[in-house]
Write an enzyme that holds these catalytic residues in place. Sequence first.
Site, PDB file in Angstrom:
ATOM      1  CE  LYS A 108     -39.594  11.599   8.205  1.00 15.17           C
ATOM      2  NZ  LYS A 108     -38.385  11.721   7.411  1.00 15.17           N
TER       3      LYS A 108
HETATM    4  C1  LIG Z   1     -36.628  12.743  13.564  1.00 16.01           C
HETATM    5  C2  LIG Z   1     -36.465  13.622  12.361  1.00 16.01           C
HETATM    6  N1  LIG Z   1     -36.283  14.944  12.545  1.00 16.01           N
HETATM    7  C3  LIG Z   1     -36.145  15.786  11.517  1.00 16.01           C
HETATM    8  C4  LIG Z   1     -36.186  15.333  10.211  1.00 16.01           C
HETATM    9  C5  LIG Z   1     -35.939  16.327   9.118  1.00 16.01           C
HETATM   10  O1  LIG Z   1     -36.919  16.340   8.155  1.00 16.01           O
HETATM   11  P1  LIG Z   1     -36.566  16.895   6.664  1.00 16.01           P
HETATM   12  O2  LIG Z   1     -35.676  15.877   6.039  1.00 16.01           O
HETATM   13  O3  LIG Z   1     -37.903  16.994   6.029  1.00 16.01           O
HETATM   14  O4  LIG Z   1     -35.910  18.209   6.821  1.00 16.01           O
HETATM   15  C6  LIG Z   1     -36.402  13.969   9.966  1.00 16.01           C
HETATM   16  C7  LIG Z   1     -36.547  13.433   8.617  1.00 16.01           C
HETATM   17  O5  LIG Z   1     -35.789  13.145   7.830  1.00 16.01           O
HETATM   18  C8  LIG Z   1     -36.509  13.093  11.065  1.00 16.01           C
HETATM   19  O6  LIG Z   1     -36.659  11.779  10.876  1.00 16.01           O
END
Ligand SMILES: Cc1ncc(COP(=O)(O)O)c(C=O)c1O
Length: 387
Positions: free
Chosen positions: A182
Amino acid sequence: MRRLPLSRPDLGPQERRRLLAVLASGRLSLGPCLREFEERMARLCGVRHAVAVSSGTAALHLIVRGLGLGPGDEVVTTPFSFVASSNALLYEGIRPVFVDIDPATFNLDVGRVEDAITPRTRAILAVDVFGLPVDWPALTGLAGRHDLLLIDDACEALGASVGGRPVGSWGAAAAFGFYPNKQITTGEGGCITTDDDVLAARCRSMRNHGRDDDAVMAHVRLGYNYRMSELAAALGCAQLERLPDLLARRAALARCYAEALAPLTDDLILPADPPGTVRSWFVYVVRLRDHFAPEARDLLMARLRARGIACAPYFPAIHLQPYYRERFGFRPGTFPACEAASARTLALPFFTRLPDEAPARVAGALEACLSGLPRGRVSVHPNLPAS
Ligand SMILES: Cc1ncc(COP(=O)(O)O)c(C=O)c1O
């Protein structure tokens, strides 16, 4: 030939300093870095509250639960996203009602949302795909007319804005994610931003086992361990201090890509943003034009990888993931714009420390690899067996 990875975090002396300070302090959880990180996030998004948690998924889950959504409710959302955005609904027994996307932006097609609203609809969960904000002004009007809650999955969009208003301040609440690919990373981590005092307090409680007071062993509601550690928060503080530079570098790289790929636009569609929106560049995704057969994308990726250039299919459609197909009976053809995009898009190497000359190298490789790719249409989604 040096391999170009898809993404890499940008970590330097500031991050090291902040991490070492936490180790020296001996305070590894629920300490001053967590508070500082939350204050910085709230300020950045122009909201009263930020609640830092262990992942973007945890942030989405707590928002959905904190807003009181549950079994019997429907939430309108996009099938073109990372699977976590709709999984967060399934955790609480909510039915995700998918609406197709706008092929130009890859975001939820706001014009189609109204048709999906039923008496059971309680909310719209929109995703700022690839860091491009969804049409929040239009969604806000629509949600107001139908008395629906708005949830922003802004996991990919830290620093983006619409009409000068930051992502993270639209709707009832927004979720951010800080996985290492990110714009900023905390290793693993996430954050909820909201102006809703009650929701913020509930989320704060649920992230720490349902306590109303972090120091007391009284559990007043069902909670989870979704805490963000002090080490993660310290990393996040250092990264937020550098956010303007990190975002500027990503935007500059996107311009380099746009310039290097301009001669290939007979074959590739490049990202183009609607006026009034400021994208926070998360990934650089191009789309093969429709004269190619859908299987051409996977062949193109194999050729690029053979030349040392990492790439990835972003995103596979959620409704066609095996779990969703099995549970809800989705079949190819249900959301044509989403399926066409997911069959034809690919993410290219994109991170702040990508060398300046990389976009030109990627463009050269793409030019060579595009020639002779199969053309024409096939009727079956390329990633799935025919059913
Ligand atoms: C659009 C979106 N939603 C949710 C997530 C979930 O984030 P995490 O992997 O930190 O749980 C991500 C990232 O990977 C994402 O790109």
